[in-house]
Design a protein around this motif. Structure first.
Motif, PDB file in Angstrom:
ATOM      1  N   VAL A  90       0.938  -1.111  -0.114  1.00 33.49           N
ATOM      2  CA  VAL A  90      -0.001  -0.117  -0.009  1.00 33.49           C
ATOM      3  C   VAL A  90       0.912   1.498   0.036  1.00 33.49           C
ATOM      4  CG1 VAL A  90      -1.814   1.563   1.228  1.00 33.49           C
ATOM      5  CG2 VAL A  90      -1.966  -1.196   1.175  1.00 33.49           C
ATOM      6  N   ASP A  91       0.598   2.086  -0.884  1.00 35.50           N
ATOM      7  CA  ASP A  91       1.333   3.485  -1.108  1.00 35.50           C
ATOM      8  C   ASP A  91       0.334   4.546  -0.585  1.00 35.50           C
ATOM      9  OD1 ASP A  91       2.776   5.755  -1.949  1.00 35.50           O
ATOM     10  OD2 ASP A  91       3.240   4.765  -4.016  1.00 35.50           O
ATOM     11  N   ARG A  92       0.720   4.980   0.692  1.00 32.58           N
ATOM     12  CA  ARG A  92      -0.252   5.729   1.380  1.00 32.58           C
ATOM     13  C   ARG A  92      -0.030   7.236   0.719  1.00 32.58           C
ATOM     14  NH1 ARG A  92       1.046   2.110   4.782  1.00 32.58           N
ATOM     15  NH2 ARG A  92      -0.427   1.090   6.157  1.00 32.58           N
ATOM     16  N   PRO A  93       0.970   7.595   0.487  1.00 32.76           N
ATOM     17  CA  PRO A  93       1.312   8.872  -0.022  1.00 32.76           C
ATOM     18  C   PRO A  93       0.745   9.296  -1.496  1.00 32.76           C
ATOM     19  CG  PRO A  93       3.329   8.239   1.171  1.00 32.76           C
ATOM     20  CD  PRO A  93       2.473   7.164   1.020  1.00 32.76           C
ATOM     21  N   ALA A  94       0.731   8.327  -2.187  1.00 32.10           N
ATOM     22  CA  ALA A  94      -0.035   8.060  -3.524  1.00 32.10           C
ATOM     23  C   ALA A  94      -1.342   8.202  -3.535  1.00 32.10           C
ATOM     24  CB  ALA A  94       0.574   7.167  -4.566  1.00 32.10           C
ATOM     25  N   LEU A  95      -2.103   7.642  -2.593  1.00 34.42           N
ATOM     26  CA  LEU A  95      -3.611   7.581  -2.323  1.00 34.42           C
ATOM     27  C   LEU A  95      -3.686   8.777  -1.786  1.00 34.42           C
ATOM     28  CD1 LEU A  95      -5.630   5.238  -2.218  1.00 34.42           C
ATOM     29  CD2 LEU A  95      -5.294   4.947   0.325  1.00 34.42           C
ATOM     30  N   VAL A  96      -3.239   9.456  -0.804  1.00 32.89           N
ATOM     31  CA  VAL A  96      -3.987  10.835  -0.396  1.00 32.89           C
ATOM     32  C   VAL A  96      -3.525  11.882  -1.443  1.00 32.89           C
ATOM     33  CG1 VAL A  96      -3.846  10.131   1.949  1.00 32.89           C
ATOM     34  CG2 VAL A  96      -2.037  11.356   1.103  1.00 32.89           C
ATOM     35  N   ARG A  97      -2.488  11.702  -2.314  1.00 34.91           N
ATOM     36  CA  ARG A  97      -1.973  12.673  -3.387  1.00 34.91           C
ATOM     37  C   ARG A  97      -3.069  12.724  -4.545  1.00 34.91           C
ATOM     38  NH1 ARG A  97       2.861  10.632  -5.138  1.00 34.91           N
ATOM     39  NH2 ARG A  97       1.905   9.618  -6.738  1.00 34.91           N
ATOM     40  N   ASP A  98      -3.123  11.512  -5.097  1.00 30.39           N
ATOM     41  CA  ASP A  98      -3.865  11.176  -6.296  1.00 30.39           C
ATOM     42  C   ASP A  98      -5.427  11.001  -6.195  1.00 30.39           C
ATOM     43  OD1 ASP A  98      -1.316  11.056  -7.553  1.00 30.39           O
ATOM     44  OD2 ASP A  98      -1.006   8.806  -7.399  1.00 30.39           O
ATOM     45  N   VAL A  99      -5.949  10.402  -5.189  1.00 32.90           N
ATOM     46  CA  VAL A  99      -7.173  10.399  -5.153  1.00 32.90           C
ATOM     47  C   VAL A  99      -7.997  11.520  -4.067  1.00 32.90           C
ATOM     48  CG1 VAL A  99      -8.972   8.743  -4.237  1.00 32.90           C
ATOM     49  CG2 VAL A  99      -7.056   7.886  -5.307  1.00 32.90           C
TER      50      VAL A  99
ATOM     51  N   LEU B 222     -11.712  -7.189  -3.134  1.00 34.04           N
ATOM     52  CA  LEU B 222     -12.041  -6.104  -2.066  1.00 34.04           C
ATOM     53  C   LEU B 222     -13.387  -5.604  -2.147  1.00 34.04           C
ATOM     54  CD1 LEU B 222      -8.681  -3.925  -2.327  1.00 34.04           C
ATOM     55  CD2 LEU B 222      -9.027  -5.956  -1.026  1.00 34.04           C
ATOM     56  N   ALA B 223     -14.040  -5.481  -1.097  1.00 35.43           N
ATOM     57  CA  ALA B 223     -15.437  -5.011  -1.167  1.00 35.43           C
ATOM     58  C   ALA B 223     -15.384  -3.436  -0.587  1.00 35.43           C
ATOM     59  CB  ALA B 223     -16.353  -5.881  -0.147  1.00 35.43           C
ATOM     60  N   TYR B 224     -16.330  -3.053  -0.866  1.00 41.98           N
ATOM     61  CA  TYR B 224     -16.482  -1.273  -0.471  1.00 41.98           C
ATOM     62  C   TYR B 224     -17.927  -0.872  -0.591  1.00 41.98           C
ATOM     63  CZ  TYR B 224     -16.216   0.237  -5.431  1.00 41.98           C
ATOM     64  OH  TYR B 224     -16.504   0.211  -6.775  1.00 41.98           O
ATOM     65  N   THR B 225     -18.317   0.224   0.179  1.00 39.24           N
ATOM     66  CA  THR B 225     -19.528   0.645  -0.001  1.00 39.24           C
ATOM     67  C   THR B 225     -19.605   1.831  -1.143  1.00 39.24           C
ATOM     68  OG1 THR B 225     -21.396   2.154   1.098  1.00 39.24           O
ATOM     69  CG2 THR B 225     -19.011   2.086   1.940  1.00 39.24           C
ATOM     70  N   GLU B 226     -20.376   1.668  -2.090  1.00 39.34           N
ATOM     71  CA  GLU B 226     -20.513   2.673  -2.927  1.00 39.34           C
ATOM     72  C   GLU B 226     -20.717   4.168  -2.565  1.00 39.34           C
ATOM     73  OE1 GLU B 226     -21.204  -0.149  -6.634  1.00 39.34           O
ATOM     74  OE2 GLU B 226     -22.811   0.926  -5.986  1.00 39.34           O
ATOM     75  N   ASN B 227     -21.513   4.438  -1.795  1.00 38.20           N
ATOM     76  CA  ASN B 227     -21.982   5.768  -1.386  1.00 38.20           C
ATOM     77  C   ASN B 227     -21.848   6.268  -0.194  1.00 38.20           C
ATOM     78  OD1 ASN B 227     -23.945   4.274  -0.162  1.00 38.20           O
ATOM     79  ND2 ASN B 227     -25.119   4.371  -2.118  1.00 38.20           N
ATOM     80  N   HIS B 228     -21.583   5.476   0.908  1.00 41.65           N
ATOM     81  CA  HIS B 228     -21.610   5.866   2.359  1.00 41.65           C
ATOM     82  C   HIS B 228     -20.671   6.764   2.623  1.00 41.65           C
ATOM     83  CE1 HIS B 228     -22.978   5.489   6.294  1.00 41.65           C
ATOM     84  NE2 HIS B 228     -21.684   5.548   6.676  1.00 41.65           N
ATOM     85  N   TYR B 229     -19.200   6.565   1.983  1.00 43.01           N
ATOM     86  CA  TYR B 229     -18.064   7.431   2.241  1.00 43.01           C
ATOM     87  C   TYR B 229     -17.790   8.524   1.292  1.00 43.01           C
ATOM     88  CZ  TYR B 229     -17.137   3.940   5.741  1.00 43.01           C
ATOM     89  OH  TYR B 229     -17.303   2.878   6.950  1.00 43.01           O
ATOM     90  N   GLY B 230     -18.820   8.549   0.571  1.00 43.45           N
ATOM     91  CA  GLY B 230     -18.839   9.750  -0.474  1.00 43.45           C
ATOM     92  C   GLY B 230     -18.374   9.199  -1.955  1.00 43.45           C
ATOM     93  N   SER B 231     -18.323   9.951  -2.928  1.00 41.24           N
ATOM     94  CA  SER B 231     -18.274   9.438  -4.445  1.00 41.24           C
ATOM     95  C   SER B 231     -16.872   9.096  -4.821  1.00 41.24           C
ATOM     96  CB  SER B 231     -18.772  10.772  -5.252  1.00 41.24           C
ATOM     97  OG  SER B 231     -18.003  11.776  -5.020  1.00 41.24           O
ATOM     98  N   THR B 232     -15.961   9.564  -3.920  1.00 34.16           N
ATOM     99  CA  THR B 232     -14.444   9.345  -4.297  1.00 34.16           C
ATOM    100  C   THR B 232     -14.041   7.714  -3.926  1.00 34.16           C
ATOM    101  OG1 THR B 232     -14.188  11.569  -3.620  1.00 34.16           O
ATOM    102  CG2 THR B 232     -12.238  10.336  -4.276  1.00 34.16           C
ATOM    103  N   THR B 233     -14.819   7.132  -3.042  1.00 31.27           N
ATOM    104  CA  THR B 233     -14.579   5.836  -2.532  1.00 31.27           C
ATOM    105  C   THR B 233     -14.246   4.934  -3.617  1.00 31.27           C
ATOM    106  OG1 THR B 233     -15.938   5.990  -0.705  1.00 31.27           O
ATOM    107  CG2 THR B 233     -15.241   3.891  -1.005  1.00 31.27           C
ATOM    108  N   LYS B 234     -15.128   4.776  -4.671  1.00 33.53           N
ATOM    109  CA  LYS B 234     -14.595   4.039  -5.907  1.00 33.53           C
ATOM    110  C   LYS B 234     -13.141   4.415  -6.603  1.00 33.53           C
ATOM    111  CE  LYS B 234     -16.510   2.390 -10.370  1.00 33.53           C
ATOM    112  NZ  LYS B 234     -15.167   2.913 -11.161  1.00 33.53           N
ATOM    113  N   ASP B 235     -12.836   5.599  -6.570  1.00 32.37           N
ATOM    114  CA  ASP B 235     -11.565   5.876  -7.043  1.00 32.37           C
ATOM    115  C   ASP B 235     -10.420   5.557  -5.984  1.00 32.37           C
ATOM    116  OD1 ASP B 235     -12.816   7.284  -9.067  1.00 32.37           O
ATOM    117  OD2 ASP B 235     -12.731   9.255  -8.149  1.00 32.37           O
ATOM    118  N   GLU B 236     -10.746   5.673  -4.953  1.00 35.84           N
ATOM    119  CA  GLU B 236      -9.788   4.871  -3.781  1.00 35.84           C
ATOM    120  C   GLU B 236      -9.698   3.261  -4.112  1.00 35.84           C
ATOM    121  OE1 GLU B 236      -9.352   4.350   0.990  1.00 35.84           O
ATOM    122  OE2 GLU B 236     -11.187   5.776   0.094  1.00 35.84           O
ATOM    123  N   PHE B 237     -10.556   2.850  -4.446  1.00 34.55           N
ATOM    124  CA  PHE B 237     -10.484   1.259  -4.279  1.00 34.55           C
ATOM    125  C   PHE B 237      -9.676   0.956  -5.520  1.00 34.55           C
ATOM    126  CE2 PHE B 237     -12.480   1.309  -0.179  1.00 34.55           C
ATOM    127  CZ  PHE B 237     -12.015  -0.242   0.257  1.00 34.55           C
TER     128      PHE B 237
END
Length: 535
Positions: free
Chosen positions: A313-322, A374-389
């Motif tokens: 997991v590359d956390r800096p890339a995650l918070v930068r790019d997403v 990997l499972a994720y909720t599509e709407n509960h955490y906002g529209s950016t969750t899909k991009d995050e996953f």
């Protein structure tokens, strides 16, 4: 708070002053108009969770923001700081040196919104009911250290704890300890529907379409007696399908304030906007986002698989790019800013390294690529969750270490129920602090009856380290045990921390009290909002 459930970006933390309007509010909200708060939170009833405003069931940040204004608790968090102050109680305190017996004396003349008297018997009933019903999706874990509750007359309540717990006063300040009317709420069942009877500063009228709340109107409770002085007579909470519609409503003046939830591009737009009537403020926060594991699932049962994921997991890339730097990399379950935090995952895994991840798997006799979903909720955490996953998928597939597929789930209730039943091997979650203490980022995730429904157990954390921290009234003295627990989590990886968010609040410039609108757990304090004069 899935409790603890969160939305980008909504975090906890001590707040500096946020926004100020010219002029001050009064008890009628300036011109008598309701203060209108926008949110994209979803509050709904379902077959499995039919009681969205019953404290026994309710355990998400959106609904807790409703409960905080309508029910009373014995203690509450103040405007700033982490030390609870009396609310329904006149005074509270430990009566022994081991932090095992906690006594409260109630205020005189307390009443529920229906006119019924609130006595010590209602406090005992509320806690006993929470423990008796033991709702698996509710906040019962915050109360399950209570052994017995006894009363003395109408005003005295004594809590006898199973084990010492210096954080107990903070837990009594959460909606898990909300006081309900024993004449109204069933002893052994949930109070269904969208009504509630409380003794807090406001009464509630909730509008709903089908099983989903569309509007919540808070009006001053004439029976209220407590430590809060509402700066308005009425607050209206409106629920939006998406943050773009909510932002448009704010700019038009249809709503007065929003903080849940804004996407990264909205934050950037508001920061650069020249709208003189809307102001955005950024502040630190302690929301965290993480991956959870069903450690009994065959694909992740071997901790080498979980360690390899932690290595990739590359956390800096995650918070930068997403997330466009609207969050910070998180290397522990305990966020920065809390006593006891250490970067345990960085110390063990360092920067993302596919070669090292492959070595870890090879040493455990596991062939690559490892297929995983990997499972994720599509709407509960906002529209950016899909991009995050999608970004996480790319990172984990790097170098052929994993072969990751994604599973988006539309319904939050379905996602929450299925994850708790172990139907996903790995899933994404967020956490919003119940209390501003490192204990609340460790204890709810580990041990019997944990919030995630995880089968992971660690006797060192459960039986020694967490109990040791709870004997320390001085939280600095508990830091050593917290650090040991974080190192164990980094080695076993029952959860994988990803990022820590920041808090954003946007409001019209005639709204006063916004600097007090969020407490140290980032809970919304609607009673602090008033209406002044625009610049």
């Amino acid at each position: 708070m899935n409790r603890k459930t969160l939305v980008l970006p909504a975090l906890a933390g001590l707040l500096a002053p946020v926004l100020a309007a010219c002029g001050g509010g009064d008890s009628a909200g300036g011109d008598g108009k309701a203060i209108v708060v926008g949110t994209t939170d979803t509050i709904e009833a379902s077959k499995a969770a039919p009681a969205p405003f019953d404290p026994v069931q309710t355990y998400d940040v959106g609904a807790w923001n409703v409960l905080r204004g309508t029910y009373q608790t014995l203690m509450r968090l103040p405007r700033t700081g982490t030390e609870p102050v009396p609310e329904a109680a006149r005074s509270c305190g430990f009566r022994d040196t081991r932090n095992e017996q906690y006594r409260c004396t109630l205020r005189d003349g307390l009443k529920f919104s229906n006119g019924d008297s609130l006595t010590a018997a209602d406090v005992k009933f509320s806690v006993d009911r929470m423990l008796r019903i033991n709702n698996t999706n509710g906040p019962v874990t915050l109360m399950n250290n209570i052994d017995t509750v006894e009363t003395s007359g109408r005003h005295e309540v004594v809590f006898h704890l199973k084990k010492p717990d210096a954080t107990f006063p903070q837990k009594l300040a959460t909606p898990a300890a909300a006081i309900v009317d024993h004449k109204v709420y069933p002893r052994n069942a949930l109070y269904k529907g969208f009504d509630l009877v409380g003794s807090g500063p406001y009464q509630l009228k909730a509008e709903h379409s089908g099983n989903r709340v569309t509007k919540a109107v808070f009006t001053r409770n004439p029976e209220y007696k407590g430590g809060i002085e509402p700066q308005n007579d009425e607050v209206e909470m409106r629920f939006f399908d998406d943050s773009e519609a909510m932002e448009k409503a704010l700019r038009k003046g249809d709503i007065d304030l929003m903080n849940r939830t804004l996407s990264p591009h909205q934050i950037e737009g508001l920061q650069n906007a020249r709208d003189s009537h809307v102001v955005l403020q950024e502040m630190p926060g302690q929301e965290i986002r993480y991956l959870a594991f069903n450690t009994d699932a065959p694909v992740v049962r071997n901790k080498a698989v979980r360690q390899a994921m932690a290595q990739l997991v590359d956390r800096p890339a995650l918070v930068r790019d997403v997330y466009a730097h609207t969050g910070d990399p998180l290397y522990s379950l305990v966020p920065t800013g809390l006593t006891g935090h250490i970067n345990s995952f960085f110390s063990k895994y360092g920067n993302a390294d596919p070669a090292e991840a492959k070595r870890v798997l090879r040493s455990a006799g596991i062939h690559t690529p490892v297929k995983i979903t990997l499972a994720y909720t599509e709407n509960h955490y906002g529209s950016t969750t899909k991009d995050e996953f999608e970004e996480l998928q790319k990172q984990l597939n790097k170098g052929g270490v994993f072969d990751v597929s994604l599973k988006g789930v539309d319904s939050w209730q379905t996602f929450r129920e299925d994850s708790g039943k172990g139907k996903y091997p790995v899933w994404g979650m967020g956490w919003y602090a119940d209390i501003p203490d490192a204990d609340n980022y460790l204890a709810p995730f580990i041990g019997k009856g944990n919030f995630l429904g995880s089968p992971y157990r660690n006797r060192e954390i459960e039986d020694r380290l967490i109990p040791a921290t709870r004997q320390q009234a001085d939280r600095n003295a508990a830091a050593g045990s917290f650090k040991q627990a974080q190192n164990i989590v980094a080695d076993d990886v029952p959860v994988l921390p990803l990022w820590q968010g920041k808090q954003y609040v946007a409001a019209r410039d005639d709204i006063t009290g916004v600097e007090w609108a969020l407490n140290s757990s980032s809970a919304l304090q609607i009673w602090e909002l008033g209406r002044g004069v625009a610049d």
